[in-house]
Design a protein around this motif. Structure first.
Motif, PDB file in Angstrom:
ATOM      1  N   ALA A  35      -5.982   3.904 -16.589  1.00 27.64           N
ATOM      2  CA  ALA A  35      -6.193   4.294 -15.196  1.00 27.64           C
ATOM      3  C   ALA A  35      -6.549   3.096 -14.318  1.00 27.64           C
ATOM      4  CB  ALA A  35      -7.291   5.347 -15.115  1.00 27.64           C
ATOM      5  N   ARG A  36      -7.100   2.048 -14.897  1.00 30.52           N
ATOM      6  CA  ARG A  36      -7.501   0.866 -14.131  1.00 30.52           C
ATOM      7  C   ARG A  36      -6.363  -0.124 -13.868  1.00 30.52           C
ATOM      8  NH1 ARG A  36     -12.261  -0.102 -17.975  1.00 30.52           N
ATOM      9  NH2 ARG A  36     -13.530   1.707 -17.509  1.00 30.52           N
ATOM     10  N   LEU A  37      -5.224   0.063 -14.519  1.00 27.46           N
ATOM     11  CA  LEU A  37      -4.124  -0.886 -14.340  1.00 27.46           C
ATOM     12  C   LEU A  37      -3.490  -0.721 -12.963  1.00 27.46           C
ATOM     13  CD1 LEU A  37      -2.345  -0.656 -17.811  1.00 27.46           C
ATOM     14  CD2 LEU A  37      -4.040  -2.327 -17.057  1.00 27.46           C
ATOM     15  N   ASP A  38      -3.148  -1.861 -12.331  1.00 26.12           N
ATOM     16  CA  ASP A  38      -2.482  -1.787 -11.031  1.00 26.12           C
ATOM     17  C   ASP A  38      -0.972  -1.629 -11.233  1.00 26.12           C
ATOM     18  OD1 ASP A  38      -1.403  -4.331 -11.553  1.00 26.12           O
ATOM     19  OD2 ASP A  38      -2.998  -5.354 -10.460  1.00 26.12           O
ATOM     20  N   ASP A  39      -0.263  -1.429 -10.117  1.00 29.06           N
ATOM     21  CA  ASP A  39       1.182  -1.172 -10.188  1.00 29.06           C
ATOM     22  C   ASP A  39       1.958  -2.312 -10.842  1.00 29.06           C
ATOM     23  OD1 ASP A  39       1.012   1.340  -9.061  1.00 29.06           O
ATOM     24  OD2 ASP A  39       1.277   0.607  -7.007  1.00 29.06           O
ATOM     25  N   ARG A  40       1.545  -3.576 -10.593  1.00 23.63           N
ATOM     26  CA  ARG A  40       2.229  -4.722 -11.195  1.00 23.63           C
ATOM     27  C   ARG A  40       2.093  -4.680 -12.716  1.00 23.63           C
ATOM     28  NH1 ARG A  40       0.507  -9.162 -13.306  1.00 23.63           N
ATOM     29  NH2 ARG A  40      -1.598  -8.890 -12.507  1.00 23.63           N
TER      30      ARG A  40
END
Length: 72
Positions: A44-49
């Motif tokens: 859940a903490r990962l960004d779109d990149r």
């Protein structure tokens, strides 16, 4: 509560599994549930990149993190 049974060769009766085996099984299940919770929080903490780098969409993430901890 159900008691886990070991399989026995033909003609023998089944015996309840040793308490240690049942306890190990329960502890393994709790550890798996905890790992799923931790992994889903990290996802859940990962960004779109970062999601793009690993080939996962935001919709996939939302579907995964919305699952209860006991579901794979």
């Amino acid at each position: 509560m159900a008691i886990a049974l070991r399989t026995a060769p033909a003609g023998r009766t089944l015996r309840p599994a040793p308490v240690a085996y049942v306890l190990d099984s329960v502890l393994d299940t709790f550890a798996l549930w905890r790992q799923r919770t931790i992994t889903r929080r990290e996802l859940a903490r990962l960004d779109d990149r970062m999601l793009h780098d690993i080939g996962i969409s935001q919709i996939d993430v939302e579907g995964e993190i919305s699952k209860p901890f006991w579901k794979a």
